[in-house]
Scaffold this motif. Structure first.
Motif, short mmCIF file in Angstrom:
data_model
loop_
_atom_site.label_atom_id
_atom_site.label_comp_id
_atom_site.label_asym_id
_atom_site.label_seq_id
_atom_site.Cartn_x
_atom_site.Cartn_y
_atom_site.Cartn_z
N GLY A 107 38.73 51.29 43.80
CA GLY A 107 37.40 51.02 43.25
C GLY A 107 37.34 49.86 42.28
O GLY A 107 36.31 49.63 41.64
N ASP A 108 38.40 49.09 42.16
CA ASP A 108 38.44 47.96 41.23
C ASP A 108 37.93 46.70 41.96
O ASP A 108 38.56 46.23 42.90
CB ASP A 108 39.88 47.74 40.76
CG ASP A 108 39.99 46.68 39.66
OD1 ASP A 108 39.23 45.69 39.72
OD2 ASP A 108 40.83 46.85 38.77
N PRO A 109 36.80 46.12 41.52
CA PRO A 109 36.24 44.96 42.22
C PRO A 109 37.14 43.73 42.19
O PRO A 109 37.11 42.91 43.10
CB PRO A 109 34.92 44.70 41.49
CG PRO A 109 35.05 45.39 40.17
CD PRO A 109 35.95 46.55 40.40
N VAL A 110 37.95 43.59 41.14
CA VAL A 110 38.87 42.44 41.06
C VAL A 110 39.96 42.57 42.12
O VAL A 110 40.27 41.61 42.84
CB VAL A 110 39.49 42.35 39.65
CG1 VAL A 110 40.52 41.21 39.62
CG2 VAL A 110 38.41 42.12 38.60
N ILE A 111 40.54 43.77 42.22
CA ILE A 111 41.55 44.02 43.25
C ILE A 111 40.93 43.84 44.63
O ILE A 111 41.55 43.25 45.53
CB ILE A 111 42.14 45.44 43.10
CG1 ILE A 111 42.92 45.54 41.79
CG2 ILE A 111 43.04 45.78 44.29
CD1 ILE A 111 43.45 46.93 41.51
N GLU A 112 39.71 44.34 44.80
CA GLU A 112 39.04 44.25 46.10
C GLU A 112 38.86 42.80 46.53
O GLU A 112 39.17 42.43 47.67
CB GLU A 112 37.68 44.94 46.03
CG GLU A 112 36.91 44.88 47.33
CD GLU A 112 35.57 45.59 47.21
OE1 GLU A 112 35.50 46.78 47.57
OE2 GLU A 112 34.59 44.96 46.77
N GLU A 113 38.39 41.96 45.64
CA GLU A 113 38.17 40.54 45.97
C GLU A 113 39.47 39.85 46.35
O GLU A 113 39.53 39.10 47.34
CB GLU A 113 37.51 39.83 44.80
CG GLU A 113 37.17 38.38 45.10
CD GLU A 113 36.41 37.70 43.97
OE1 GLU A 113 36.04 36.52 44.14
OE2 GLU A 113 36.19 38.35 42.92
N LYS A 114 40.53 40.12 45.58
CA LYS A 114 41.82 39.48 45.88
C LYS A 114 42.38 39.98 47.21
O LYS A 114 42.91 39.21 48.01
CB LYS A 114 42.82 39.77 44.76
CG LYS A 114 44.16 39.06 44.97
CD LYS A 114 45.12 39.32 43.84
CE LYS A 114 46.40 38.49 44.02
NZ LYS A 114 47.03 38.65 45.35
N LEU A 115 42.23 41.28 47.46
CA LEU A 115 42.74 41.87 48.70
C LEU A 115 42.04 41.27 49.92
O LEU A 115 42.69 40.87 50.89
CB LEU A 115 42.52 43.39 48.67
CG LEU A 115 43.11 44.22 49.79
CD1 LEU A 115 44.63 44.16 49.77
CD2 LEU A 115 42.64 45.67 49.66
N ILE A 116 40.73 41.17 49.85
CA ILE A 116 39.97 40.60 50.97
C ILE A 116 40.33 39.13 51.16
O ILE A 116 40.51 38.66 52.30
CB ILE A 116 38.46 40.78 50.75
CG1 ILE A 116 38.09 42.26 50.79
CG2 ILE A 116 37.67 40.00 51.80
CD1 ILE A 116 36.66 42.56 50.37
N ALA A 117 40.47 38.40 50.07
CA ALA A 117 40.85 36.99 50.16
C ALA A 117 42.22 36.84 50.82
O ALA A 117 42.44 35.94 51.65
CB ALA A 117 40.86 36.36 48.77
N ASP A 118 43.15 37.72 50.47
CA ASP A 118 44.49 37.68 51.09
C ASP A 118 44.40 37.95 52.59
O ASP A 118 45.09 37.29 53.40
CB ASP A 118 45.41 38.71 50.43
CG ASP A 118 45.87 38.28 49.05
OD1 ASP A 118 45.69 37.10 48.72
OD2 ASP A 118 46.38 39.14 48.30
N PHE A 119 43.58 38.90 52.99
CA PHE A 119 43.42 39.20 54.42
C PHE A 119 42.80 38.00 55.15
O PHE A 119 43.21 37.66 56.26
CB PHE A 119 42.54 40.43 54.63
CG PHE A 119 43.25 41.73 54.38
CD1 PHE A 119 44.54 41.94 54.81
CD2 PHE A 119 42.60 42.77 53.73
CE1 PHE A 119 45.19 43.14 54.60
CE2 PHE A 119 43.24 43.98 53.51
CZ PHE A 119 44.54 44.17 53.94
#
Length: 340
Positions: A107-119
């Motif tokens: 649920g962390d938006p910062v982690i989410e953004e980085k994860l999607i960018a990595d994908f």
């Protein structure tokens, strides 16, 4: 040192065909290109003898298609109840020749953004955006122009902007009511749990229960309000019984609530289902562990994952919300009432 892998040219030379012919055969396009059956068999035999495997990295650079999808969730991957969402997604991806990457954000938006960018940096073709609990979500900006299917969640707009696959909670509520009605219950039916309008499952289940009972001219006798945990349910049902409330059937909003209800009913000297029938939702492992075993309406975790991948990789179509049926597991906790 790793052995050198066979090349497409070597397969073609062994089969006695051109490199393009070998490529068309191995891509399954032999009929389109009118390649003879004899040539096709020679190519397949040569590929097998040489243990040929296509260079997927080179292919993806050429075609811009990696045959990979990513499932981005809040906590699905680490939740024991929802793990079959992953299993269903994985099985459907493998069946279609795709790899599935799994990322969890907590649920962390910062982690989410980085994860999607990595994908995206890894050229993932498409995404499942998933939630542990059915709820409305805002699709991340990085995914808005990408192929995305919402898994166990809905977009915030009233008009679907993306395909969504969710459990059919409304029909599950209707089925809960009908299960009790078919057993002969008409009165003394109570809902146990906190039917908050902000919780999608609670709202949909309650609406379905009221609809199902209303079809038979019946209604809920009341609500025993409690948190969705055993101890809270145990205390709330115990108080209701101590106050003399006539309980003939309990519809619990999840199996954990049912566990607490079982304990309270037993301590009051009553028997399930002879004195009180109990029905629940989720059909977790807990439902089969209870005695008598609990009649519960299951969350279709595996089917949700499978259907989401099928939708993501299927033919292009206008976005819709797909509601997956929730099966009723009929067990020993529901019986005909002693009297009405």
């Amino acid at each position: 040192m790793a052995p050198q892998r066979a090349t497409l040219l070597q397969v073609a030379q062994r089969a006695g065909v051109s490199r393009s012919t070998a490529s068309f055969v191995l891509a399954g396009r032999h009929q389109d290109m009118r390649i003879s059956e004899d040539a096709r068999q020679r190519v397949l035999r040569a590929a097998q003898e040489l243990d040929y495997r296509p260079n997927l990295m080179a292919r993806s650079l050429r075609t811009k298609i990696t045959k990979t999808i990513a499932l981005v969730s809040d906590t699905i991957a680490s939740d024991p109840y929802a793990g079959r969402v992953i299993q269903g997604s994985l099985a459907a991806a493998v069946a279609r020749g795709h790899l599935l990457f799994i990322g969890e954000t907590e649920g962390d938006p910062v982690i989410e953004e980085k994860l999607i960018a990595d994908f995206l940096d890894r050229q993932v073709d498409a995404f499942l955006y998933a939630s542990m609990f059915t709820r409305h979500v805002r699709v991340p900006k990085l995914l808005r122009d990408r192929p995305v299917v919402l898994l166990n969640c809905l977009g915030r707009s009233t008009r679907p902007g993306h395909h969504a696959v969710i459990p059919d909670e409304m029909t599950a509520g209707v089925d809960a009511a009908r299960t009790l009605l078919e057993a002969g219950h008409r009165g003394g039916i109570h809902l146990v749990g906190h039917p908050s309008g902000g919780v999608f499952a609670a709202r949909e289940r309650l609406a379905g229960i009221k609809e199902g009972l209303g079809e038979a001219g019946a209604r809920l006798a009341g609500t025993i309000d409690c948190d969705w945990w055993p101890h809270s349910a145990y205390e709330a049902v115990g108080r209701a019984l101590a106050e003399g409330l006539e309980l003939r059937a309990l519809i619990c909003l999840n199996d954990r609530i049912a566990l607490g209800a079982y304990q309270a009913v037993g301590e009051a000297g009553l028997a399930i289902p002879d004195d009180v029938s109990v029905l629940s939702f989720d059909d977790s492992e807990l439902a089969a562990w209870l005695r008598p075993q609990l009649t519960s309406i299951g969350l279709p975790h595996y089917r949700l994952g499978w259907q989401a991948v099928e939708t993501l990789l299927g033919p292009s179509a206008p976005p819709v919300v797909q509601r997956v049926p929730m099966p009723v597991a009929r067990r020993g906790s529901v019986a005909k009432p002693r009297c009405e």
